[in-house]
Design an enzyme around this catalytic site. Structure first.
Site, PDB file in Angstrom:
ATOM      1  N   ALA A  23       0.796  -1.227   0.000  1.00 59.71           N
ATOM      2  CA  ALA A  23       0.000   0.000   0.000  1.00 59.71           C
ATOM      3  C   ALA A  23       0.834   1.287   0.000  1.00 59.71           C
ATOM      4  O   ALA A  23       0.398   2.309  -0.522  1.00 59.71           O
ATOM      5  CB  ALA A  23      -0.934  -0.023   1.205  1.00 59.71           C
ATOM      6  N   GLN A 102       0.515  -6.322  -3.433  1.00 62.13           N
ATOM      7  CA  GLN A 102      -0.592  -6.623  -2.513  1.00 62.13           C
ATOM      8  C   GLN A 102      -1.708  -5.612  -2.726  1.00 62.13           C
ATOM      9  O   GLN A 102      -2.751  -5.685  -2.106  1.00 62.13           O
ATOM     10  CB  GLN A 102      -0.097  -6.545  -1.064  1.00 62.13           C
ATOM     11  N   HIS A 120      -3.713  -9.828  -4.022  1.00 57.38           N
ATOM     12  CA  HIS A 120      -4.978  -9.617  -3.306  1.00 57.38           C
ATOM     13  C   HIS A 120      -6.110  -9.184  -4.236  1.00 57.38           C
ATOM     14  O   HIS A 120      -7.098  -8.621  -3.776  1.00 57.38           O
ATOM     15  CB  HIS A 120      -4.766  -8.607  -2.169  1.00 57.38           C
ATOM     16  N   CYS A 128     -20.798 -11.000  -9.913  1.00 49.92           N
ATOM     17  CA  CYS A 128     -22.029 -11.435  -9.253  1.00 49.92           C
ATOM     18  C   CYS A 128     -21.704 -12.712  -8.477  1.00 49.92           C
ATOM     19  O   CYS A 128     -21.065 -13.627  -9.012  1.00 49.92           O
ATOM     20  CB  CYS A 128     -23.110 -11.705 -10.296  1.00 49.92           C
TER      21      CYS A 128
HETATM   22  P1  CNA Z   1       0.486  -1.486   5.250  1.00 50.09           P
HETATM   23  O1  CNA Z   1       0.495  -2.534   6.295  1.00 50.09           O
HETATM   24  O2  CNA Z   1      -0.449  -0.340   5.403  1.00 50.09           O
HETATM   25  O3  CNA Z   1       1.993  -0.934   5.177  1.00 50.09           O
HETATM   26  C1  CNA Z   1       2.357   0.119   4.344  1.00 50.09           C
HETATM   27  C2  CNA Z   1       3.826   0.384   4.567  1.00 50.09           C
HETATM   28  O4  CNA Z   1       4.248   1.327   3.598  1.00 50.09           O
HETATM   29  C3  CNA Z   1       4.170   0.968   5.944  1.00 50.09           C
HETATM   30  O5  CNA Z   1       5.246   0.234   6.480  1.00 50.09           O
HETATM   31  C4  CNA Z   1       4.569   2.425   5.648  1.00 50.09           C
HETATM   32  O6  CNA Z   1       5.620   2.869   6.476  1.00 50.09           O
HETATM   33  C5  CNA Z   1       5.037   2.322   4.225  1.00 50.09           C
HETATM   34  N1  CNA Z   1       4.821   3.537   3.428  1.00 50.09           N
HETATM   35  C6  CNA Z   1       3.739   4.347   3.384  1.00 50.09           C
HETATM   36  N2  CNA Z   1       3.883   5.290   2.437  1.00 50.09           N
HETATM   37  C7  CNA Z   1       5.109   5.088   1.899  1.00 50.09           C
HETATM   38  C8  CNA Z   1       5.838   5.738   0.868  1.00 50.09           C
HETATM   39  N3  CNA Z   1       5.363   6.808   0.226  1.00 50.09           N
HETATM   40  N4  CNA Z   1       7.071   5.268   0.556  1.00 50.09           N
HETATM   41  C9  CNA Z   1       7.600   4.197   1.215  1.00 50.09           C
HETATM   42  N5  CNA Z   1       6.946   3.541   2.197  1.00 50.09           N
HETATM   43  C10 CNA Z   1       5.703   3.971   2.508  1.00 50.09           C
HETATM   44  O7  CNA Z   1       0.232  -2.104   3.799  1.00 50.09           O
HETATM   45  P2  CNA Z   1       0.713  -3.508   3.200  1.00 50.09           P
HETATM   46  O8  CNA Z   1       0.593  -3.369   1.746  1.00 50.09           O
HETATM   47  O9  CNA Z   1       1.986  -3.950   3.770  1.00 50.09           O
HETATM   48  O10 CNA Z   1      -0.426  -4.481   3.740  1.00 50.09           O
HETATM   49  C11 CNA Z   1      -1.081  -5.276   2.912  1.00 50.09           C
HETATM   50  C12 CNA Z   1      -2.549  -4.885   2.702  1.00 50.09           C
HETATM   51  C13 CNA Z   1      -2.826  -3.436   2.513  1.00 50.09           C
HETATM   52  C14 CNA Z   1      -2.968  -5.510   1.403  1.00 50.09           C
HETATM   53  O11 CNA Z   1      -3.928  -6.467   1.661  1.00 50.09           O
HETATM   54  C15 CNA Z   1      -3.553  -4.395   0.532  1.00 50.09           C
HETATM   55  O12 CNA Z   1      -4.635  -4.840  -0.216  1.00 50.09           O
HETATM   56  C16 CNA Z   1      -3.947  -3.353   1.509  1.00 50.09           C
HETATM   57  N6  CNA Z   1      -4.141  -1.977   0.982  1.00 50.09           N
HETATM   58  C17 CNA Z   1      -4.015  -1.694  -0.336  1.00 50.09           C
HETATM   59  C18 CNA Z   1      -4.203  -0.405  -0.783  1.00 50.09           C
HETATM   60  C19 CNA Z   1      -4.055  -0.112  -2.266  1.00 50.09           C
HETATM   61  O13 CNA Z   1      -4.410  -0.939  -3.080  1.00 50.09           O
HETATM   62  N7  CNA Z   1      -3.524   1.047  -2.625  1.00 50.09           N
HETATM   63  C20 CNA Z   1      -4.515   0.624   0.115  1.00 50.09           C
HETATM   64  C21 CNA Z   1      -4.651   0.293   1.486  1.00 50.09           C
HETATM   65  C22 CNA Z   1      -4.459  -1.019   1.901  1.00 50.09           C
END
Ligand code: CNA
Length: 239
Positions: A23, A102, A120, A128
């Site tokens: 994310a 992810q 994911h 549907c």
């Molecule tokens: P998370 O657990 O929210 O971790 C995000 C990580 O990224 C954290 O460690 C932050 O410090 C780091 N971070 C945030 N912004 C930046 C940046 N600009 N540059 C570098 N590092 C940064 O998210 P994960 O992806 O690890 O967890 C997995 C989940 C989140 C998955 O199931 C996704 O589907 C889910 N998710 C996806 C989205 C999306 O599709 N954009 C949004 C929110 C959550």
């Protein structure tokens, strides 16, 4: 600066790069992640986001789920940032073999990446629950309350992996193959705490592991290079 130069030379030297992200890759496009201070887990909702984003909750409280999905998960005007664009460019140059993500936002494909493994799923695809008819994200956005199938009237479900659901087997196999064959693995924008996705990086056998993440991760000590900067900013300097 020294770290950016090191990353540049690692990228220049390799024609077998794989990117594994989460994310944090899309926060610079205006999409909140889960675990940062301004992420979704630190905002107040009727239920905890972890609970809302689960299989059982979807079927039990579909109305609440969709309220959250439409107002918090769907990214209405998000555009790819320098990280998405840089990765697409590396693929065009023949250096990057795959993006394993992810994320569910579709921004890698919007940036031009072709080989994207979506662990994911994607919120751009919706089906549907009964007859499997496909619906676009626009249909979901425009629907009032719970979106239903125009053919059979059943509930539509986004093609994303909720907590309590299994990952697609082909996505797992593709991810394992790319990671185990990679020479340079760049991990970015992920807290590496969501399993089984995070465990896939254990298949890496290559020469160099780079971690680009704003916060600490459980794998920092294993990386050859750790960059704690916004990932879009990093890619802007590298390419
Ligand atoms: P998370 O657990 O929210 O971790 C995000 C990580 O990224 C954290 O460690 C932050 O410090 C780091 N971070 C945030 N912004 C930046 C940046 N600009 N540059 C570098 N590092 C940064 O998210 P994960 O992806 O690890 O967890 C997995 C989940 C989140 C998955 O199931 C996704 O589907 C889910 N998710 C996806 C989205 C999306 O599709 N954009 C949004 C929110 C959550």
């Amino acid at each position: 600066m020294e770290k950016i130069e090191k990353l540049k030379s690692l990228i220049n030297e390799s024609n077998n790069i794989v990117f594994f992200g989460g994310a944090g890759v899309s926060t610079e496009s205006g999409i909140p992640d889960f675990r940062s201070v301004d992420g979704l887990y630190n905002q107040k909702f009727e239920y905890q986001p972890e609970e809302i984003l689960s299989h059982n909750f979807f079927f039990k409280h579909t109305d609440v789920y969709y309220k959250f999905h439409k107002t918090r998960l769907i990214s209405y005007d998000a555009k790819p940032n320098d990280c998405h664009l840089g990765l697409a460019e590396l693929e065009r140059l023949g250096k990057l073999k795959a993006v394993i993500t992810q994320n569910i936002d579709g921004l890698h494909q919007m940036a031009g990446s072709k080989n994207v493994v979506e662990l994911h799923g994607s919120m751009l695809r919706n089906y549907c629950t009964k007859c499997k008819e496909f619906y676009s994200v626009d249909y979901i956005k425009q629907s009032e309350g719970i979106p239903t199938c125009t053919k059979c009237g059943s509930i539509i479900k986004p093609d994303i992996v909720l907590y309590g659901e299994s990952l697609n087997q082909k996505s797992i196999q593709d991810a394992i193959r790319y990671i185990s064959e990679a020479e340079l693995l760049i991990i970015g924008g992920t807290s590496l705490v969501v399993y089984p996705a995070a465990s896939l990086i254990e298949y890496f056998r290559g020469d160099n592991l780079v971690l680009i993440n704003k916060g600490e991760t459980p794998r920092d000590s294993l990386a050859d290079l750790v960059i704690r900067e916004p990932i879009g900013k990093v890619f802007k300097q590298v390419l």
